[in-house]
Write a protein that holds these residues in place. Structure first.
Motif, mmCIF file in Angstrom:
data_model
loop_
_atom_site.group_PDB
_atom_site.id
_atom_site.type_symbol
_atom_site.label_atom_id
_atom_site.label_comp_id
_atom_site.label_asym_id
_atom_site.label_seq_id
_atom_site.Cartn_x
_atom_site.Cartn_y
_atom_site.Cartn_z
ATOM 1 N N LEU A 106 17.414 1.148 -5.052
ATOM 2 C CA LEU A 106 16.085 0.759 -5.496
ATOM 3 C C LEU A 106 15.429 -0.275 -4.585
ATOM 4 O O LEU A 106 14.211 -0.372 -4.553
ATOM 5 C CB LEU A 106 16.136 0.248 -6.936
ATOM 6 N N THR A 107 16.225 -1.025 -3.822
ATOM 7 C CA THR A 107 15.625 -1.998 -2.902
ATOM 8 C C THR A 107 14.925 -1.309 -1.746
ATOM 9 O O THR A 107 14.109 -1.919 -1.073
ATOM 10 C CB THR A 107 16.670 -2.986 -2.336
ATOM 11 N N PHE A 108 15.233 -0.044 -1.521
ATOM 12 C CA PHE A 108 14.605 0.694 -0.425
ATOM 13 C C PHE A 108 13.416 1.515 -0.894
ATOM 14 O O PHE A 108 12.924 2.359 -0.183
ATOM 15 C CB PHE A 108 15.628 1.605 0.265
ATOM 16 N N GLU A 109 12.975 1.269 -2.108
ATOM 17 C CA GLU A 109 11.832 1.991 -2.660
ATOM 18 C C GLU A 109 10.723 0.997 -2.987
ATOM 19 O O GLU A 109 10.490 0.669 -4.149
ATOM 20 C CB GLU A 109 12.243 2.754 -3.909
ATOM 21 N N PRO A 110 10.048 0.475 -1.950
ATOM 22 C CA PRO A 110 9.006 -0.509 -2.228
ATOM 23 C C PRO A 110 7.846 0.119 -2.990
ATOM 24 O O PRO A 110 7.656 1.332 -2.952
ATOM 25 C CB PRO A 110 8.566 -0.957 -0.829
ATOM 26 N N PRO A 111 7.072 -0.733 -3.691
ATOM 27 C CA PRO A 111 5.936 -0.188 -4.439
ATOM 28 C C PRO A 111 4.964 0.535 -3.518
ATOM 29 O O PRO A 111 4.764 0.127 -2.379
ATOM 30 C CB PRO A 111 5.261 -1.424 -5.039
ATOM 31 N N THR A 112 4.389 1.587 -4.014
ATOM 32 C CA THR A 112 3.413 2.344 -3.242
ATOM 33 C C THR A 112 2.409 2.967 -4.188
ATOM 34 O O THR A 112 2.738 3.264 -5.330
ATOM 35 C CB THR A 112 4.089 3.433 -2.390
ATOM 36 N N ASP A 113 1.197 3.123 -3.702
ATOM 37 C CA ASP A 113 0.187 3.815 -4.499
ATOM 38 C C ASP A 113 0.119 5.285 -4.123
ATOM 39 O O ASP A 113 -0.608 6.056 -4.736
ATOM 40 C CB ASP A 113 -1.194 3.178 -4.278
ATOM 41 N N ALA A 114 0.877 5.664 -3.100
ATOM 42 C CA ALA A 114 0.854 7.057 -2.640
ATOM 43 C C ALA A 114 1.621 7.926 -3.628
ATOM 44 O O ALA A 114 2.701 7.560 -4.082
ATOM 45 C CB ALA A 114 1.492 7.168 -1.262
ATOM 46 N N PRO A 115 1.077 9.083 -3.985
ATOM 47 C CA PRO A 115 1.805 9.977 -4.891
ATOM 48 C C PRO A 115 3.065 10.511 -4.221
ATOM 49 O O PRO A 115 3.124 10.641 -2.999
ATOM 50 C CB PRO A 115 0.802 11.107 -5.160
ATOM 51 N N ALA A 116 4.052 10.787 -5.033
ATOM 52 C CA ALA A 116 5.309 11.335 -4.506
ATOM 53 C C ALA A 116 5.062 12.737 -3.965
ATOM 54 O O ALA A 116 4.179 13.453 -4.423
ATOM 55 C CB ALA A 116 6.360 11.375 -5.608
ATOM 56 N N GLU A 117 5.853 13.100 -2.988
ATOM 57 C CA GLU A 117 5.794 14.458 -2.449
ATOM 58 C C GLU A 117 6.212 15.431 -3.546
ATOM 59 O O GLU A 117 7.061 15.101 -4.380
ATOM 60 C CB GLU A 117 6.777 14.598 -1.274
ATOM 61 N N PRO A 118 5.643 16.644 -3.566
ATOM 62 C CA PRO A 118 6.058 17.626 -4.578
ATOM 63 C C PRO A 118 7.569 17.847 -4.518
ATOM 64 O O PRO A 118 8.132 17.990 -3.442
ATOM 65 C CB PRO A 118 5.293 18.888 -4.181
ATOM 66 N N GLY A 119 8.209 17.814 -5.680
ATOM 67 C CA GLY A 119 9.648 18.032 -5.755
ATOM 68 C C GLY A 119 10.474 16.797 -5.432
ATOM 69 O O GLY A 119 11.676 16.810 -5.544
ATOM 70 N N GLN A 120 9.809 15.702 -5.033
ATOM 71 C CA GLN A 120 10.540 14.482 -4.681
ATOM 72 C C GLN A 120 10.444 13.511 -5.850
ATOM 73 O O GLN A 120 9.356 13.052 -6.197
ATOM 74 C CB GLN A 120 9.936 13.854 -3.425
ATOM 75 N N HIS A 121 11.552 13.233 -6.468
ATOM 76 C CA HIS A 121 11.564 12.340 -7.618
ATOM 77 C C HIS A 121 12.669 11.317 -7.406
ATOM 78 O O HIS A 121 13.794 11.531 -7.826
ATOM 79 C CB HIS A 121 11.791 13.124 -8.907
ATOM 80 N N SER A 122 12.338 10.227 -6.742
ATOM 81 C CA SER A 122 13.335 9.194 -6.491
ATOM 82 C C SER A 122 13.699 8.503 -7.798
ATOM 83 O O SER A 122 12.969 8.584 -8.790
ATOM 84 C CB SER A 122 12.779 8.177 -5.504
ATOM 85 N N CYS A 123 14.815 7.810 -7.777
ATOM 86 C CA CYS A 123 15.249 7.079 -8.967
ATOM 87 C C CYS A 123 14.161 6.116 -9.418
ATOM 88 O O CYS A 123 13.840 6.037 -10.603
ATOM 89 C CB CYS A 123 16.524 6.296 -8.664
ATOM 90 N N GLY A 124 13.596 5.376 -8.473
ATOM 91 C CA GLY A 124 12.567 4.399 -8.806
ATOM 92 C C GLY A 124 11.344 5.033 -9.433
ATOM 93 O O GLY A 124 10.782 4.520 -10.412
ATOM 94 N N ALA A 125 10.907 6.162 -8.908
ATOM 95 C CA ALA A 125 9.719 6.836 -9.435
ATOM 96 C C ALA A 125 9.959 7.364 -10.842
ATOM 97 O O ALA A 125 9.091 7.267 -11.715
ATOM 98 C CB ALA A 125 9.300 7.972 -8.501
ATOM 99 N N VAL A 126 11.133 7.904 -11.079
ATOM 100 C CA VAL A 126 11.463 8.438 -12.406
ATOM 101 C C VAL A 126 11.522 7.304 -13.423
ATOM 102 O O VAL A 126 10.982 7.407 -14.534
ATOM 103 C CB VAL A 126 12.792 9.228 -12.366
ATOM 104 N N ILE A 127 12.151 6.196 -13.047
ATOM 105 C CA ILE A 127 12.236 5.036 -13.932
ATOM 106 C C ILE A 127 10.838 4.487 -14.210
ATOM 107 O O ILE A 127 10.503 4.153 -15.344
ATOM 108 C CB ILE A 127 13.126 3.941 -13.302
ATOM 109 N N GLU A 128 10.028 4.396 -13.179
ATOM 110 C CA GLU A 128 8.671 3.875 -13.349
ATOM 111 C C GLU A 128 7.863 4.732 -14.316
ATOM 112 O O GLU A 128 7.175 4.213 -15.203
ATOM 113 C CB GLU A 128 7.956 3.801 -12.003
ATOM 114 N N ASP A 129 7.941 6.045 -14.165
ATOM 115 C CA ASP A 129 7.209 6.933 -15.067
ATOM 116 C C ASP A 129 7.623 6.716 -16.522
ATOM 117 O O ASP A 129 6.788 6.761 -17.427
ATOM 118 C CB ASP A 129 7.448 8.404 -14.697
#
Length: 192
Positions: A106-129
């Protein structure tokens, strides 16, 4: 995994169980070769199921991440929005302490406003959602400091997990620091 042979499904499950234990003990640097040896399979079998270390780590985290997402959904119906958010954040911290590789990832997943690539669901993005509705509700209720972001909360949990991972009793120290962060440094006023 549908359509796989029964032995392939068993291998996958056994590799994943062993990998979870190895990651909990050694963090993101867990040895794929040790996972293969402990699971009783060859390195090629591990690589067939998990072609990269990152693929293995994401699979290890997936079940727990799903559990955290389900927990966020359950807590979204709680009456006290602050208590619900803090309970979920504590659950995240407890997992990050128990599975050190997650905090590292998770330390390598800095905040971003860019949408995730289709099919790409990192741990951080899933937790955030999953957790963002809890945070929004707590903000709306005035139960947390205005301007608090999900990434603030994630940084807090990850920071505590990484800071305590080498302590003799990391979960005890992490709980102590979590309470200190939530309640602040000032002592509670005396009750009247």
């Amino acid at each position: 995994m549908t359509g796989q042979r029964a032995d392939a499904r068993r291998n996958y499950s056994r590799i994943l169980a062993v990998a979870e234990a190895e990651v909990a003990q050694h963090g993101a640097a867990a040895s794929l070769e040790q996972v293969a040896r402990t699971a009783g399979v060859g390195s090629a079998t591990v690589r067939r199921h998990f072609p990269t270390r990152q693929a293995l780590l994401e699979a290890v985290f997936q079940e727990r991440i799903q559990g955290l997402c389900e927990r966020a959904d359950e807590l979204s119906r709680a009456e006290d929005s602050r208590a619900a958010l803090l309970e979920w954040l504590h659950d995240l911290l407890a997992y990050a302490v128990g599975a050190r590789g997650l905090a590292d990832a998770l330390t390598f997943e800095p905040p971003t406003d860019a949408p995730a690539e289709p099919g790409q669901h990192s741990c951080g993005a899933v937790i955030e959602d999953a957790a963002t509705p809890l945070l929004r509700r707590a903000l709306s209720d005035g139960a947390v400091r205005p301007g608090t972001t999900f990434h603030d909360l994630l940084t807090l949990a990850v920071g505590i997990a990484l800071a305590t991972e080498h302590h003799t009793e990391p979960s005890v120290q992490a709980d102590r620091l979590f309470v200190l962060a939530v309640e602040g440094l000032s002592p509670s006023p005396p009750s009247r």
